[in-house]
Write an enzyme that holds these catalytic residues in place. Structure first.
Site: not given
Length: 573
Positions: A30-31, A70, A74, A123, A125, A148, A256, A315-316, A344
């Site tokens: 994540d992130d 996010c 996904r 996660k 989401h 998140s 994240h 994810d980003n 992001k």
């Protein structure tokens, strides 16, 4: 006894050819920024397990996310389709009525058709209501935070003692504003419930589909011991399912940022706090790396390494407004933007271009690299083909089968994406009359080129009194064009947004091809529109209203495991 068991597991796995329904492990951090990992050159990151896997497989140096935030990223991964086509917003809140549309087929749904065991850790989401959670979307098991880790307060047991800190709840405003500014979240559109206490305390949820169980294990959860629970769960799943094909999806809650009641807005267990040179972000990343190392110890000990295909990506891009707690873009800085927030939330390279690799011993040649364009949307069609499962008919798929690139040992395989479009950010159809034609692409990759019709800063923006260019810009005359093979930092634009500017002869066919593809994409693209399923009886409250957030016990105001942390109590942890 242990050796005999290992031999039995090894013989069971070897009875299946490596390419016959391979196990699939999807690592999704994540992130995570392009520049955050050792194998991509970060000087102080400690990720030995991730780096070993990358070097033992094929680094995919042009891997793109399906969305710069996010939930959209996904949805694109899980469905193989553009998030805007699916209808998913950039982000779902913790108390909304909507989620990944129920008619969408996930990777787990696909692989269940080939008798795979399926599990997810971390996660999700894509909706927190019962019909949207993983056990309803093709997964046999789930352990994780459904959204998140900044969408609610949590605990962190101090490492020096077991005392619980005093209460501190997050308010909804703490996370929504940045997403609302860029059009990635709309509480009214998602039909968020108001004042639901479950939306302010992070839950840890476990699901066992066969048993019909969905259990809130902790609320608020304890960050200090979260990784231990994740680790035990995934290692046990692998060892239990080593003799047959499985899909293990690991969308980490790391790295994240958390709500503001955790030091540096990051978390890690006691073993990893202050263990790296990168502060709390580095500690969190090292903890994720530890879990990954244990996963592949379990794979190797079970004798299934040659039957196991692993993908790794993020994810980003990094959340730049979070400073050193938000990660690093590396060289993907978007210099032409003339502002620093190009991670992001933006479709600049720093927001969409991810670190990535594929690992498959004996099948993918180690120490190899490809700069061909691949996308998170490619995972579903790729693993479907490898598992021998046809894609559903009558569905538009934006992802492509990347198997030729994975198997290529000569460096000659080419991307199946002639044009890879990027949605999100600032591009919208100015005619709002038809919601099914609302989404327009912000940018596109075309060979070595990346073109933008609109650019904007990432989540949180920046101070326009210091950075006057930190605003959305539209390129109506000619798209902003870069050769990202030569210029990954996007420092040297090849075009000018000026009616008097004329392209050099060599760019005329490039710009013509891009514009024709853009016009065709807009003409054919159908934007999905979310429809909230009707309320469930279990969601009705005594006063006749409905509550949609996850809650351990509403009589306790969803506070079942002690008060959330207070930052002052944890700064010395």
């Amino acid at each position: 006894m242990a050796l005999a068991l290992l031999a039995l597991l090894s013989s069971a796995s070897l009875s299946r050819d490596a390419k016959d329904k391979p196990n699939v492990i999807m690592l999704f951090v994540d992130d995570l920024g392009y520049g955050d990992l050792g194998f991509n050159g970060h000087p102080t990151t400690h990720t030995p397990n991730i780096d070993k896997l990358a070097w033992g497989g094929k680094v995919l140096s042009s891997w793109y996310s399906g969305c710069p935030v996010c939930s959209g990223s996904r949805a694109a991964l899980m469905t193989g389709r553009q998030f805007a086509r699916v209808g998913v917003p950039g982000v779902f809140g913790p108390d909304v009525q909507t989620g990944l549309p129920l008619n969408e087929t996930t990777i787990a749904n696909q692989l269940k058709k080939a008798d795979y065991a399926t599990a997810i850790m971390g996660k999700w989401h894509l909706g927190q209501r019962a019909m949207f959670l993983p056990a309803s979307r093709g997964f046999d098991y789930y352990l994780g935070i459904p959204y998140s880790d900044d969408m609610g307060s949590a605990r962190a047991t101090p490492c020096q003692n077991g005392q619980q800190p005093a209460s501190s709840r997050i308010t909804l405003h703490d996370w929504t504003e940045s997403y609302e500014e860029l059009g990635f979240y709309d509480a009214e559109e998602q039909k968020a419930s108001k004042g639901d206490p479950g939306a302010s305390l992070l839950p840890l949820v476990y699901q066992d589909k066969a048993a019909g169980n969905t259990t809130v294990l902790e609320q608020p959860l304890d960050f200090t011991h979260l990784a231990e629970k994740y680790n035990d769960y995934v290692v046990n799943f692998i060892k239990t399912h080593a003799s047959a094909p499985f899909f293990l999806y690991m969308p980490f809650s790391h790295v994240h940022t958390t709500a503001g009641n955790q030091p540096e807005q990051q978390y890690a267990g006691c073993k990893f706090i202050n263990s790296t040179k990168r502060g709390r972000f580095g500690d969190a990343l090292a903890e994720a790396d530890w879990i990954i190392g244990n996963v592949f110890d379990a794979v190797n000990e079970s004798g299934i390494s040659q039957n196991t295909l692993t993908f790794f990506t993020g994810d980003n891009g990094p959340w730049m407004v979070k400073g050193k707690s938000g990660g690093s873009e590396g060289l993907l800085t978007g210099i032409t933007a003339m502002y620093w927030n190009t991670g992001k939330g933006s479709t600049w390279e720093g927001g969409m271009h991810e670190a990535g690799f594929a690992h498959w011993p004996g099948v993918i040649e180690p120490m190899t690299r490809s700069s061909e364009v691949v996308s998170s949307m490619d995972v579903l069609p790729t693993v479907s083909a490898l598992a021998g499962v046809p894609l559903p008919e009558g569905v538009v798929y934006d992802g492509k089968d990347m198997t030729p690139i994975l198997m290529d040992s000569t460096g000659t395989a080419k991307s199946a994406h002639e044009f890879l479009f990027f949605y999100g950010g600032c591009a919208r159809n100015p005619d709002r009359s038809n919601p099914h034609k609302a989404a327009w692409p912000s940018a596109v990759r075309y060979g070595q080129y990346k073109a933008y019709w609109c650019t904007a800063p990432g989540l949180g923006g920046c101070d326009t009194s210091v950075y006057p260019n930190c605003v959305a810009k539209h390129y109506n005359n000619v798209p902003l064009l870069f050769n990202v093979w030569e210029d990954p930092s996007e420092a040297y634009p090849l075009t000018q947004n000026d009616t008097n500017w004329k392209p050099p002869p060599e760019l005329v066919p490039v710009l013509d091809a891009i514009q024709k593809a853009h016009d065709a994409e807009i003409a054919s693209f159908v934007t999905g529109v979310l429809v909230a399923p009707p309320p469930l009886p279990s969601e009705k409250q005594p006063d006749g209203s409905y509550a949609y957030a996850i809650c351990c016990d509403r009589s306790k105001q969803c506070d079942c495991n002690g008060k959330p942390s207070q930052l002052a109590n944890l700064t010395q942890v």
